[in-house]
Motif scaffolding. Sequence first.
Motif, mmCIF file in Angstrom:
data_model
loop_
_atom_site.group_PDB
_atom_site.id
_atom_site.type_symbol
_atom_site.label_atom_id
_atom_site.label_comp_id
_atom_site.label_asym_id
_atom_site.label_seq_id
_atom_site.Cartn_x
_atom_site.Cartn_y
_atom_site.Cartn_z
ATOM 1 N N ARG A 273 -19.606 -59.117 -13.869
ATOM 2 C CA ARG A 273 -20.946 -58.556 -13.711
ATOM 3 C C ARG A 273 -22.008 -59.507 -14.228
ATOM 4 O O ARG A 273 -23.113 -59.586 -13.677
ATOM 5 C CB ARG A 273 -21.027 -57.202 -14.414
ATOM 6 N N GLY A 274 -21.663 -60.275 -15.259
ATOM 7 C CA GLY A 274 -22.595 -61.297 -15.731
ATOM 8 C C GLY A 274 -22.844 -62.358 -14.673
ATOM 9 O O GLY A 274 -23.983 -62.793 -14.459
ATOM 10 N N LEU A 275 -21.761 -62.751 -13.977
ATOM 11 C CA LEU A 275 -21.913 -63.716 -12.886
ATOM 12 C C LEU A 275 -22.753 -63.133 -11.753
ATOM 13 O O LEU A 275 -23.565 -63.838 -11.140
ATOM 14 C CB LEU A 275 -20.536 -64.118 -12.359
ATOM 15 N N GLU A 276 -22.557 -61.850 -11.475
ATOM 16 C CA GLU A 276 -23.341 -61.203 -10.429
ATOM 17 C C GLU A 276 -24.817 -61.164 -10.786
ATOM 18 O O GLU A 276 -25.694 -61.413 -9.937
ATOM 19 C CB GLU A 276 -22.817 -59.785 -10.186
ATOM 20 N N VAL A 277 -25.113 -60.868 -12.050
ATOM 21 C CA VAL A 277 -26.509 -60.843 -12.488
ATOM 22 C C VAL A 277 -27.143 -62.218 -12.324
ATOM 23 O O VAL A 277 -28.267 -62.351 -11.814
ATOM 24 C CB VAL A 277 -26.599 -60.360 -13.950
ATOM 25 N N LEU A 278 -26.416 -63.253 -12.731
ATOM 26 C CA LEU A 278 -26.941 -64.614 -12.582
ATOM 27 C C LEU A 278 -27.150 -64.972 -11.113
ATOM 28 O O LEU A 278 -28.205 -65.482 -10.722
ATOM 29 C CB LEU A 278 -25.978 -65.609 -13.226
ATOM 30 N N GLY A 279 -26.109 -64.723 -10.311
ATOM 31 C CA GLY A 279 -26.174 -65.116 -8.910
ATOM 32 C C GLY A 279 -27.219 -64.351 -8.123
ATOM 33 O O GLY A 279 -28.072 -64.952 -7.451
ATOM 34 N N PHE A 280 -27.165 -63.025 -8.196
ATOM 35 C CA PHE A 280 -28.111 -62.215 -7.428
ATOM 36 C C PHE A 280 -29.530 -62.332 -7.985
ATOM 37 O O PHE A 280 -30.509 -62.320 -7.229
ATOM 38 C CB PHE A 280 -27.670 -60.756 -7.403
ATOM 39 N N GLY A 281 -29.630 -62.450 -9.314
ATOM 40 C CA GLY A 281 -30.953 -62.613 -9.916
ATOM 41 C C GLY A 281 -31.614 -63.908 -9.476
ATOM 42 O O GLY A 281 -32.801 -63.928 -9.124
ATOM 43 N N ALA A 282 -30.856 -65.003 -9.480
ATOM 44 C CA ALA A 282 -31.407 -66.291 -9.057
ATOM 45 C C ALA A 282 -31.830 -66.254 -7.591
ATOM 46 O O ALA A 282 -32.885 -66.785 -7.218
ATOM 47 C CB ALA A 282 -30.365 -67.387 -9.272
ATOM 48 N N ARG A 283 -31.025 -65.607 -6.756
ATOM 49 C CA ARG A 283 -31.374 -65.521 -5.342
ATOM 50 C C ARG A 283 -32.630 -64.667 -5.135
ATOM 51 O O ARG A 283 -33.489 -64.994 -4.308
ATOM 52 C CB ARG A 283 -30.209 -64.932 -4.550
ATOM 53 N N ALA A 284 -32.729 -63.560 -5.883
ATOM 54 C CA ALA A 284 -33.907 -62.703 -5.756
ATOM 55 C C ALA A 284 -35.177 -63.460 -6.136
ATOM 56 O O ALA A 284 -36.214 -63.364 -5.454
ATOM 57 C CB ALA A 284 -33.749 -61.451 -6.618
ATOM 58 N N VAL A 285 -35.099 -64.234 -7.222
ATOM 59 C CA VAL A 285 -36.264 -65.017 -7.656
ATOM 60 C C VAL A 285 -36.602 -66.094 -6.629
ATOM 61 O O VAL A 285 -37.775 -66.321 -6.295
ATOM 62 C CB VAL A 285 -35.993 -65.654 -9.036
ATOM 63 N N ALA A 286 -35.572 -66.766 -6.111
ATOM 64 C CA ALA A 286 -35.808 -67.823 -5.123
ATOM 65 C C ALA A 286 -36.473 -67.273 -3.867
ATOM 66 O O ALA A 286 -37.438 -67.856 -3.351
ATOM 67 C CB ALA A 286 -34.486 -68.504 -4.768
ATOM 68 N N TYR A 287 -35.978 -66.142 -3.372
ATOM 69 C CA TYR A 287 -36.578 -65.559 -2.168
ATOM 70 C C TYR A 287 -37.955 -64.976 -2.443
ATOM 71 O O TYR A 287 -38.816 -64.946 -1.543
ATOM 72 C CB TYR A 287 -35.656 -64.515 -1.565
ATOM 73 N N ALA A 288 -38.206 -64.529 -3.676
ATOM 74 C CA ALA A 288 -39.549 -64.073 -4.027
ATOM 75 C C ALA A 288 -40.538 -65.233 -3.920
ATOM 76 O O ALA A 288 -41.657 -65.077 -3.414
ATOM 77 C CB ALA A 288 -39.555 -63.484 -5.436
ATOM 78 N N GLY A 289 -40.108 -66.409 -4.401
ATOM 79 C CA GLY A 289 -40.957 -67.584 -4.273
ATOM 80 C C GLY A 289 -41.195 -67.969 -2.831
ATOM 81 O O GLY A 289 -42.320 -68.293 -2.424
ATOM 82 N N LEU A 290 -40.149 -67.920 -2.032
ATOM 83 C CA LEU A 290 -40.287 -68.274 -0.617
ATOM 84 C C LEU A 290 -41.189 -67.293 0.119
ATOM 85 O O LEU A 290 -41.893 -67.670 1.063
ATOM 86 C CB LEU A 290 -38.905 -68.307 0.046
ATOM 87 N N SER A 291 -41.153 -66.029 -0.309
ATOM 88 C CA SER A 291 -41.994 -65.031 0.353
ATOM 89 C C SER A 291 -43.472 -65.303 0.131
ATOM 90 O O SER A 291 -44.320 -64.850 0.914
ATOM 91 C CB SER A 291 -41.644 -63.623 -0.146
ATOM 92 N N VAL A 292 -43.791 -66.034 -0.927
ATOM 93 C CA VAL A 292 -45.176 -66.406 -1.196
ATOM 94 C C VAL A 292 -45.548 -67.698 -0.463
ATOM 95 O O VAL A 292 -46.642 -67.826 0.087
ATOM 96 C CB VAL A 292 -45.407 -66.582 -2.713
ATOM 97 N N LEU A 293 -44.611 -68.651 -0.432
ATOM 98 C CA LEU A 293 -44.907 -69.970 0.117
ATOM 99 C C LEU A 293 -44.831 -70.033 1.632
ATOM 100 O O LEU A 293 -45.528 -70.832 2.271
ATOM 101 C CB LEU A 293 -43.946 -70.997 -0.484
ATOM 102 N N ARG A 294 -43.976 -69.218 2.234
ATOM 103 C CA ARG A 294 -43.766 -69.316 3.665
ATOM 104 C C ARG A 294 -44.832 -68.564 4.459
ATOM 105 O O ARG A 294 -45.512 -67.680 3.940
ATOM 106 C CB ARG A 294 -42.370 -68.782 4.035
ATOM 107 N N ARG A 295 -44.892 -68.925 5.731
ATOM 108 C CA ARG A 295 -45.804 -68.252 6.635
ATOM 109 C C ARG A 295 -45.060 -67.164 7.401
ATOM 110 O O ARG A 295 -43.851 -67.226 7.563
ATOM 111 C CB ARG A 295 -46.390 -69.262 7.626
ATOM 112 N N PRO A 296 -45.800 -66.164 7.891
ATOM 113 C CA PRO A 296 -45.146 -65.164 8.757
ATOM 114 C C PRO A 296 -44.611 -65.847 10.008
ATOM 115 O O PRO A 296 -45.232 -66.804 10.484
ATOM 116 C CB PRO A 296 -46.294 -64.202 9.100
#
Length: 322
Positions: A273-296
């Motif tokens: 579960r610790g690995l899941e938190v790291l993995g899914f958390g990192a992906r969520a943060v990365a996609y949050a950043g992309l959602s700001v930087l990318r265009r529709p």
Amino acid sequence: MHDQASSVQADLTTVVVNWNTRDLLDDCLRSVDDATPPGLRNHVIVVDNASRDGSVEYLRGHWPQATVIANDENVGFCRANNQALRASASPNVLLINTDARLAPGGIAGMLDYLRRDPRCAVVGPRLVYGDGSFQRWTAGQPFSLRTLANYLLGLERLLPGWPGAAGIYLGQDTDESFQPGWVSSAVMMLRRSAIEQIGLLDERIFVYMDDVDLCQRARDDGWNVWYAADVTATHFMGASSRRVTGRASPEALRALNRWFVRRHGHPAGLALRGLEVLGFGARAVAYAGLSVLRRPPERSSARSQMRAHATHLRLALEPIHV
């Protein structure tokens, strides 16, 4: 069907578990029929898990040569398969999902592995999507903290080809058959004598992880599991579960966590579960950043991915009830 004999006389029993997929039954059963070698007595059993789409009536009207076991409630994938296993006696058993299709020669190809290797308990074919592209969830390495870490942290993609970075799924397509940790139960052939030794599918599992568990138990008892790279089947994936929007992935993660704790204990489960938190958390943060930087419309896709990984992050923090 070719010579639909009784289960006692059959050379092979084909088991199909159905839940509200009446529209898939014809193509599935016809592919089984077409793949059955001449002279092979193949007893087809369809176990219906309380479908509400008229599946049972359709089967009895259009496929009278198949045995239908109609359940009053949805008992889950493992219990339904076990019902058919207990109701049959053939030396070999084929499990196939309603959203899978055999190619001609598929049954003969898998049976050949059972004939050539007397210690082969399970054999699964190479699976492809409807467009013919390779499906990496067809087989994979045993589920351990190492292989799960490689998958969850993305090391299998960052270090492709390095054996130490192998994840839980096949990294790439191959034309060489080998003995993996597990093969998918979307299409899976079993040797009955092996199943009688290691036990039926684990009925604590409602759906998902049944194949990983069965193959692991077979390997623990000295049986072999084969990935038949020279036998191809089509798997459209998730036809039943997609009818309940958003349920498939969460239920798969819950099933993984429950199985891992039962198999390896609570300390290992906490590590996972610790690995899941790291993995899914990192992906969520990365996609949050992309959602700001990318265009529709790329922004919308990134937000969707962010929400999906955030959901998995929450699931990783859920209590595990084994």
